[in-house]
Design a protein around this motif. Structure first.
Motif, short mmCIF file in Angstrom:
data_model
loop_
_atom_site.label_atom_id
_atom_site.label_comp_id
_atom_site.label_asym_id
_atom_site.label_seq_id
_atom_site.Cartn_x
_atom_site.Cartn_y
_atom_site.Cartn_z
N LEU A 1 71.05 35.20 84.72
CA LEU A 1 71.16 36.57 84.24
C LEU A 1 69.89 37.07 83.58
N LEU A 2 69.56 38.31 83.87
CA LEU A 2 68.49 39.02 83.18
C LEU A 2 69.17 40.10 82.34
N GLU A 3 69.02 40.00 81.01
CA GLU A 3 69.68 40.93 80.09
C GLU A 3 68.64 41.64 79.23
N GLN A 4 68.86 42.92 78.98
CA GLN A 4 68.01 43.69 78.08
C GLN A 4 68.89 44.46 77.11
N THR A 5 68.59 44.28 75.83
CA THR A 5 69.39 44.93 74.79
C THR A 5 68.48 45.56 73.74
N THR A 6 68.77 46.77 73.38
CA THR A 6 68.15 47.41 72.22
C THR A 6 69.27 47.75 71.25
N TRP A 7 69.05 47.44 69.97
CA TRP A 7 70.07 47.77 68.96
C TRP A 7 69.44 48.46 67.78
N ARG A 8 70.25 49.29 67.14
CA ARG A 8 69.85 49.98 65.93
C ARG A 8 71.04 50.00 64.98
N GLY A 9 70.74 50.03 63.70
CA GLY A 9 71.81 50.12 62.71
C GLY A 9 71.46 51.11 61.64
N GLY A 10 72.47 51.69 61.01
CA GLY A 10 72.23 52.64 59.92
C GLY A 10 73.38 52.62 58.94
N MET A 11 73.14 53.17 57.77
CA MET A 11 74.20 53.26 56.77
C MET A 11 73.99 54.48 55.89
N SER A 12 75.07 54.96 55.34
CA SER A 12 75.04 56.00 54.31
C SER A 12 76.04 55.60 53.24
N ALA A 13 75.84 56.10 52.03
CA ALA A 13 76.69 55.69 50.92
C ALA A 13 76.89 56.84 49.95
N GLU B 1 74.26 51.16 67.11
CA GLU B 1 74.00 51.78 68.40
C GLU B 1 73.31 50.75 69.29
N PHE B 2 73.78 50.65 70.52
CA PHE B 2 73.30 49.61 71.44
C PHE B 2 72.96 50.23 72.79
N GLU B 3 71.94 49.69 73.42
CA GLU B 3 71.67 49.97 74.83
C GLU B 3 71.64 48.62 75.53
N TYR B 4 72.46 48.49 76.57
CA TYR B 4 72.63 47.16 77.19
C TYR B 4 72.67 47.29 78.70
N ARG B 5 71.88 46.43 79.37
CA ARG B 5 71.95 46.34 80.83
C ARG B 5 71.73 44.90 81.25
N ILE B 6 72.29 44.58 82.41
CA ILE B 6 72.31 43.18 82.85
C ILE B 6 72.20 43.12 84.36
N GLU B 7 71.49 42.11 84.86
CA GLU B 7 71.33 41.91 86.30
C GLU B 7 71.49 40.42 86.61
N ASN B 8 72.29 40.11 87.61
CA ASN B 8 72.42 38.74 88.10
C ASN B 8 71.36 38.53 89.18
N ILE B 9 70.36 37.69 88.88
CA ILE B 9 69.27 37.49 89.83
C ILE B 9 69.42 36.18 90.62
N ASP B 10 70.60 35.59 90.54
CA ASP B 10 70.90 34.38 91.32
C ASP B 10 71.39 34.80 92.72
N PRO B 11 70.69 34.41 93.78
CA PRO B 11 71.08 34.86 95.13
C PRO B 11 72.31 34.15 95.69
N ASN B 12 72.79 33.13 94.98
CA ASN B 12 73.86 32.32 95.54
C ASN B 12 75.18 32.39 94.78
N THR B 13 75.16 32.87 93.52
CA THR B 13 76.35 32.78 92.67
C THR B 13 76.65 34.11 92.00
N SER B 14 77.91 34.49 92.01
CA SER B 14 78.33 35.68 91.28
C SER B 14 78.43 35.36 89.79
N SER B 15 78.64 36.39 88.97
CA SER B 15 78.72 36.19 87.52
C SER B 15 79.81 37.08 86.95
N THR B 16 80.67 36.48 86.14
CA THR B 16 81.77 37.23 85.53
C THR B 16 81.93 36.82 84.07
#
Length: 216
Positions: A197-209, A87-102
């Motif tokens: 780029l300013l990136e923030q990510t939270t991740w979680r993992g789980g398993m069952s067997a 499970e992931f939560e992801y967000r990103i912001e381009n804080i460069d005032p002169n250049t786009s980001s792709t």
């Protein structure tokens, strides 16, 4: 009084035979969740040292006192099936005032399971490919507008299976439990160009067997 049908009993005895083999199987499962939290850059989180601790995941050893196992049963096969989730939560912001980001980014949780007698298996659970198309900084760090994106909560899952060789049945036989252990680590397949780029990510993992014992 009821009369015993000797003819029918004799026929059943002949049908079964003194040396007949009766195969069967039983399955036991556990469902344990655990994971770690990471802000980019991702760091590996070992579940053995994470709070709350996910390990051990306990499953019963084979013996003829288990539910569904008849007295004197002989173990003939062992299969371990397991499921992994990321499970992931992801967000990103381009804080460069002169250049786009792709570009693109893919978030991954790598899961490993460890079973007695040296058995291991691995899964890589993915968020899927995320398309990044951001303008130059729009003046507000809010992970929105034209220069930012909040992907929200993303999930992925996968499953694995492996068998245990007959020579290793001893580690799975007895009156107690055995441990399944796991580790989880985050990764990123990042291919983004341009911008600061300013990136923030939270991740979680789980398993069952689960374990399936086949027996005669």
């Amino acid at each position: 009084p009821m009369k015993r049908n000797q003819t029918a009993l004799s026929a059943i005895a002949l049908l079964l035979g003194a040396g007949a083999v009766h195969a069967g199987s039983v399955t036991f499962d556990t469902d344990t969740y655990a994971g770690g939290t990471s802000i980019l850059p991702p760091t590996t989180t070992n579940w053995d040292t994470t709070t709350p601790p996910p390990n051990p995941m306990l499953l019963p050893q084979f013996n003829d006192s288990l539910p569904g196992v008849p007295a004197g049963a002989t173990l003939t096969g062992i299969t371990i099936n397991w499921d992994g989730v990321g499970e992931f939560e992801y967000r990103i912001e381009n804080i460069d005032p002169n250049t786009s980001s792709t570009g693109t980014n893919e978030l991954i949780v790598n899961l490993d399971i460890f079973a007695p007698a040296g058995y291991t298996d691995a899964l890589s659970v993915s968020s899927g490919l995320l398309n990044i198309d951001l303008t130059a900084f729009d003046g507000s760090i809010d992970f929105g507008g034209t220069s930012g994106t909040d992907f929200g909560v993303l999930t992925g899952s996968d499953s694995g299976s492996f068998g245990i060789a007959a020579g290793d049945f001893g580690a799975y036989s007895g009156a107690g439990d055995f441990d399944l252990n796991g580790t989880a680590g985050s990764d990123s397949d990042r291919n983004i160009s341009g911008g600061d780029l300013l990136e923030q990510t939270t991740w979680r993992g789980g398993m069952s067997a689960s374990i399936t014992y086949a027996f005669d």
